[in-house]
Design an enzyme around this catalytic site. Sequence first.
Site, PDB file in Angstrom:
ATOM      1  N   GLY A  34      15.370  -0.590   1.270  1.00 23.47           N
ATOM      2  CA  GLY A  34      14.695  -0.597   2.569  1.00 23.47           C
ATOM      3  C   GLY A  34      15.652  -0.381   3.724  1.00 23.47           C
ATOM      4  N   GLY A  61      16.113   3.996   7.441  1.00 24.53           N
ATOM      5  CA  GLY A  61      15.935   4.799   8.659  1.00 24.53           C
ATOM      6  C   GLY A  61      14.674   5.654   8.587  1.00 24.53           C
ATOM      7  CE  LYS A  62      11.205   2.565   4.811  1.00 24.03           C
ATOM      8  NZ  LYS A  62      12.484   1.847   4.667  1.00 24.03           N
ATOM      9  CE  LYS A 104      17.588   9.921  13.678  1.00 22.24           C
ATOM     10  NZ  LYS A 104      18.911  10.116  14.214  1.00 22.24           N
ATOM     11  CG  HIS A 128       9.222   1.647   9.434  1.00 23.07           C
ATOM     12  ND1 HIS A 128       8.299   2.417   8.792  1.00 23.07           N
ATOM     13  CD2 HIS A 128       9.767   0.837   8.478  1.00 23.07           C
ATOM     14  CE1 HIS A 128       8.270   2.085   7.507  1.00 23.07           C
ATOM     15  NE2 HIS A 128       9.150   1.127   7.296  1.00 23.07           N
ATOM     16  NE  ARG A 148     -10.252  -8.682 -11.028  1.00 22.50           N
ATOM     17  CZ  ARG A 148     -10.507  -8.864 -12.308  1.00 22.50           C
ATOM     18  NH1 ARG A 148     -11.285  -8.041 -12.951  1.00 22.50           N
ATOM     19  NH2 ARG A 148      -9.975  -9.882 -12.955  1.00 22.50           N
ATOM     20  CD  GLN A 154       7.985  -2.816   2.144  1.00 21.37           C
ATOM     21  OE1 GLN A 154       7.025  -2.313   1.574  1.00 21.37           O
ATOM     22  NE2 GLN A 154       7.889  -3.268   3.387  1.00 21.37           N
ATOM     23  CB  SER A 191      20.561  10.362  10.613  1.00 25.77           C
ATOM     24  OG  SER A 191      20.432   9.530  11.730  1.00 25.77           O
TER      25      SER A 191
END
Length: 424
Positions: A12, A15-16, A18, A41, A143, A224, A412
């Site tokens: 995790g 830098g997702k 960004k 994030h 459930r 994550q 990046s």
Amino acid sequence: MAVDLLLGLQWGDEGKGKIVDVLTKNYNIIARFQGGPNAGHTLVFNGKKHVLHTIPSGIFHDDATNLVGNGVVIDPVIFKGELDKLEEQDIDYRKSLLISRKAHIILPTHRLLDAASEAAKGKAKIGSTLKGIGPTYMDKTGRNGIRVGDLELSDWKERYRTLADKHESMIAFYNVDINYDLSKLEEEFFEAVDILKSLTFIDSEEYVYQAQKSGKTILAEGAQGSLLDIDFGTYPFVTSSNTTAAGACTGLGVAPNQIGEVFGIFKAYTTRVGSGPFPTELFDEDGETMGRVGHEFGATTGRRRRCGWLDLVALKYACQVNGVTQLNMMKGDVLSGFKTLKVCTAYKYKGDVIEHLPYNIEPENVEPVYTEMKGWEDDLTTMTDASQFPKELNNYINFLEKELQIPITIVSVGPDRKQTIFRK
Ligand code: GDP
Ligand code: IMO
Ligand code: MG
């Protein structure tokens, strides 16, 4: 049109947020498919930092639609907090934010159950973000859960009460010291549910199907990282959802043969927050430097992230289970100034040298085998083109591409949107 995916390949915080923000200009729809407010994030642009937890990272672009998919778990209270922040920025989310009726709701008692479960585990605790993620997914698979679509039913509050009462007896069963005032928690919860209900709920798998059919471009945003996946991560020190590519199929209703590009995102080193094994973790000055220069503190909990060298054994595994087609390398700038860089290329495991991730990567069984490389001195943060990269950085990138056999298309060099370099 095929659906593209962007997924974290480590534990995790790669830098997702960004990169999803950077890529949004190429897509009509950005869709979160799993996880919930355990995610943090971070997006940086125009000198300002924004942290999103449940809302997809395309929300700052006027012309993108943002979908919270069926695989996501939503805490209305945290969601409302995110909406309030967007309002402060004058973001008109009402027309661009859609929520799946099949997404599950995190109740206040799910959060309490998370805390009780962690307290009961003592030293063996997962290091959960305590956002109620595990208990909510347990109710989903058991459930018993309450879904967004249920909020439109007249008897939903009765269902709520039945489930919350059951949770209270479970909390008592744990026999740990958890203090709470449920009526207070419920007050803010019901207020937040009313805000949530003012948004647009949809049958999202049908929406995604029709969008694909009509040629709309879709990017699915993971939360994550692959090593926190409930099946393929370092169990039990994982989250409670499938963070890997298959999770996008079940979390959005996308057929497996409709997946296009898979962007795999990784830091040039490794971090982990919470408990669990981490073979390349550093306890020395190098680890301390990565944490300090990289500001390695959790975007959701503020906890210090553990830091270590890049682990190619784990990274290869993550590329494999996700079918990664393009790699994005983040935070290379943090490694500037290291004389020598190490990359783990194999494990010494119970007397053998292995190059795959074994069942158990507990420290007593695993010793990383490192390849050393010369580091670079140059500050990367002001660079705008790959032609400016120092030769040692190119060596690092070339080495990884050769080992992983997947091109690194984005490098990046800082947190800002602009500090993103596309490679041919
Ligand atoms: P996510 O959960 O994958 O979206 O990542 P987080 O936002 O939790 O953590 C990534 C952190 O690194 C954030 O503080 C980002 O602003 C920052 N960041 C992202 N890319 C870079 C980069 O290339 N260099 C530096 N120095 N920071 C970055
Ligand atoms: P993003 O999307 C980093 C970690 C927690 C803990 C374990 C289980 O920002 O990359 P949970 O609350 O899910 O029960 O916690 O997973 N964890 C994360 N670590 N980034 C995240 O999300 C995380 N979400 C959960 O620290 O070890
Ligand atoms: Mg994060």
